[in-house]
Design an enzyme around this catalytic site. Structure first.
Site, mmCIF file in Angstrom:
data_model
loop_
_atom_site.group_PDB
_atom_site.id
_atom_site.type_symbol
_atom_site.label_atom_id
_atom_site.label_comp_id
_atom_site.label_asym_id
_atom_site.label_seq_id
_atom_site.Cartn_x
_atom_site.Cartn_y
_atom_site.Cartn_z
ATOM 1 N N LYS A 20 37.739 30.810 26.345
ATOM 2 C CA LYS A 20 37.770 32.087 27.053
ATOM 3 C C LYS A 20 38.668 32.063 28.298
ATOM 4 O O LYS A 20 39.867 32.184 28.174
ATOM 5 C CB LYS A 20 36.338 32.549 27.355
ATOM 6 C CG LYS A 20 35.595 32.918 26.065
ATOM 7 C CD LYS A 20 34.426 33.832 26.246
ATOM 8 C CE LYS A 20 34.000 34.413 24.889
ATOM 9 N NZ LYS A 20 32.814 33.842 24.305
ATOM 10 N N ASP A 69 28.241 23.741 25.833
ATOM 11 C CA ASP A 69 29.195 24.796 25.482
ATOM 12 C C ASP A 69 29.346 25.695 26.704
ATOM 13 O O ASP A 69 28.516 26.558 26.972
ATOM 14 C CB ASP A 69 28.705 25.580 24.261
ATOM 15 C CG ASP A 69 29.706 26.652 23.828
ATOM 16 O OD1 ASP A 69 30.652 26.924 24.611
ATOM 17 O OD2 ASP A 69 29.542 27.224 22.742
ATOM 18 N N PHE A 108 24.655 31.131 20.593
ATOM 19 C CA PHE A 108 25.906 31.705 20.088
ATOM 20 C C PHE A 108 27.027 30.717 20.376
ATOM 21 O O PHE A 108 27.322 30.416 21.531
ATOM 22 C CB PHE A 108 26.257 33.056 20.728
ATOM 23 C CG PHE A 108 27.526 33.620 20.136
ATOM 24 C CD1 PHE A 108 27.495 34.370 18.983
ATOM 25 C CD2 PHE A 108 28.761 33.338 20.709
ATOM 26 C CE1 PHE A 108 28.670 34.843 18.401
ATOM 27 C CE2 PHE A 108 29.946 33.807 20.130
ATOM 28 C CZ PHE A 108 29.893 34.565 18.980
HETATM 29 C C1 LIG Z 1 32.642 33.332 22.923
HETATM 30 C C2 LIG Z 1 31.917 32.062 22.723
HETATM 31 C C3 LIG Z 1 32.285 31.174 21.699
HETATM 32 C C4 LIG Z 1 33.347 31.498 20.681
HETATM 33 O O1 LIG Z 1 34.598 31.722 21.235
HETATM 34 P P1 LIG Z 1 35.751 32.454 20.378
HETATM 35 O O2 LIG Z 1 36.987 32.284 21.200
HETATM 36 O O3 LIG Z 1 35.336 33.879 20.220
HETATM 37 O O4 LIG Z 1 35.828 31.758 19.054
HETATM 38 C C5 LIG Z 1 31.601 29.966 21.615
HETATM 39 N N1 LIG Z 1 30.616 29.661 22.478
HETATM 40 C C6 LIG Z 1 30.243 30.495 23.459
HETATM 41 C C7 LIG Z 1 29.150 30.087 24.401
HETATM 42 C C8 LIG Z 1 30.855 31.732 23.613
HETATM 43 O O5 LIG Z 1 30.452 32.570 24.557
#
Ligand SMILES: *Cc1c(COP(=O)(O)O)cnc(C)c1O
Length: 393
Positions: free
Chosen positions: A247, A218, A133
């Site tokens: 985040k 990520d 994700f």
């Molecule tokens: C939440 C998340 C995203 C996307 O972040 P948004 O601010 O919702 O666009 C990307 N990668 C990971 C691992 C995430 O948990």
């Protein structure tokens, strides 16, 4: 009829309407109090309305909030310097949302592939993991294997190769001379807090180095203290070439994201090749800089490790009593509930009745990511409520 008829139906929220929040607690419009075990998917690591972060935001609200990158502000360079230092890198590309950070990292990796590695134009490929994700844009969902996120949104962006998460042999076999990067979550969040085998990330790092391929970690959900270290990769002594962050970088106040790397990589971006109206705005920089400062001495990380060990001990008491498995690191837990007790969503509804807010991921898996300000006593309280919800099933 939906309780929010004018809101697009892309979420199915629990029937809890927040009016105020402080620390780990959310108070509903009906006065009911809930312990927030989701923490906005790890965006509220430092607690709701953390006083130090709110003060920094208030101070900046009284000075200047938005200039666009067409002009400079006195906030951006200090924020980027501090964030780069936290990551052990020398350059930061400020963006807003997590998805934008991932999109930006994809662009940077492709351009690095053409300009530095010498991949023929238009041929660059990026390896991703099954169950990933990374956000919701058209390019990012193009390399997702989650049908719900993907179906109906084609045509899809080419240039990605997906291999099973945790399987280093498949990853090695997928590397070609046109591979410019491997994009991976060090611990998969949305997939259910999946921790890879211990040799996975070190071997992935070695493969990237041997093949002149960029390792992109990520850490949007796993980073900034959540797992008991600043970054989840540190559990395995691994340093990626590129971090994507988001985040919690926004301190629970506003979206702040970043791509962090060394200048021999991020330097492929030149004026006009990439941008964002809001990226790196003074308010975001003031908030992000405060978050970075708070992480500088390791106190929050140590707290997440200590409280996380307590949380995992407590949750594991339920294994064999309605819970199949508990995974995760630090204050991050994926919990597989016995499917006979209902779906994850049904279990979250019962938890909410008992005053605990959590979120399901897939099927009967729940994820917990409470703000790091949670106490041992509050974790015990959550354990008791969890037990009640299991017995009521
Ligand atoms: C939440 C998340 C995203 C996307 O972040 P948004 O601010 O919702 O666009 C990307 N990668 C990971 C691992 C995430 O948990």
């Amino acid at each position: 009829m939906s309780a929010e008829p004018h809101v697009a139906h892309n979420y199915s929220p629990l029937p809890v309407t927040a009016a105020t929040a402080e620390g780990v607690w959310i108070t509903g419009i009906d006065g009911a109090r809930y312990l927030d075990c989701l923490g906005a998917y790890s965006a509220v690591n430092f607690g709701h309305r953390n006083p130090r972060i709110v003060a920094a935001a208030m101070e900046q609200l009284g000075r200047v909030t938005l200039t666009s990158r067409a002009f400079m502000s006195d906030r951006l360079e200090p924020f980027c310097a501090a964030l780069a230092a936290l990551c052990g890198k020398d350059m930061v590309l400020p963006m807003n949302t997590g998805a934008e950070a991932v999109e930006s990292a994809v662009k940077v990796a492709r351009k690095w592939g053409y300009d530095v590695k010498g991949v023929p134009d238009g041929q660059a490929r990026i390896i991703v993991a099954g169950g990933n994700f990374h956000g919701r844009t058209t390019t990012i969902i193009s390399f997702s294997d989650d049908d719900e996120a993907r179906a109906g949104f084609g045509p899809y962006t080419p240039g990605f190769d997906r291999v099973p998460y945790g399987d280093i042999e498949s990853l090695a076999a997928a590397i070609t001379p046109d591979t410019v990067a491997v994009l991976v979550e060090p611990i998969q969040g949305e997939a259910g807090i999946i921790v890879p085998p211990d040799d996975y990330l070190p071997r992935l790092r070695a493969l990237c180095t041997e093949n002149n391929v960029l390792m992109i970690a990520d850490e949007i959900q796993s980073g900034l203290g959540r797992t008991g270290t600043t970054f989840a990769v540190q559990h395995w002594g691994v340093t990626p070439d590129i971090f994507t962050l988001g985040k919690a970088l926004g301190g629970g106040i506003l979206p702040v994201s970043a791509v962090v790397a060394d200048s021999h990589i991020l330097g492929v971006l030149t004026p006009g090749t990439h941008g964002s109206t809001f990226g790196g705005n003074p308010l975001a920089a003031a908030v992000g800089h405060t978050v970075v400062d708070m992480l500088a001495d390791g106190t929050w990380q140590a707290r997440a490790a200590d409280l996380g060990a307590h949380l995992h001990t407590r949750l594991r008491e339920f294994i064999g009593h309605g819970v199949f498995a508990v995974r995760g690191k630090g204050l991050w837990a994926g919990i597989d509930i016995d499917p006979a007790l209902g779906t994850g969503k049904q279990f979250c509804l019962r938890l909410a009745d008992h005053g605990v807010l959590a979120k399901d991921t897939h099927g009967s898996t729940l994820r917990l990511a409470p703000p790091l300000v949670i106490t041992h006593e509050e974790i015990d309280w959550v354990r008791d409520r969890f037990g009640e919800a299991l017995r009521r099933a």
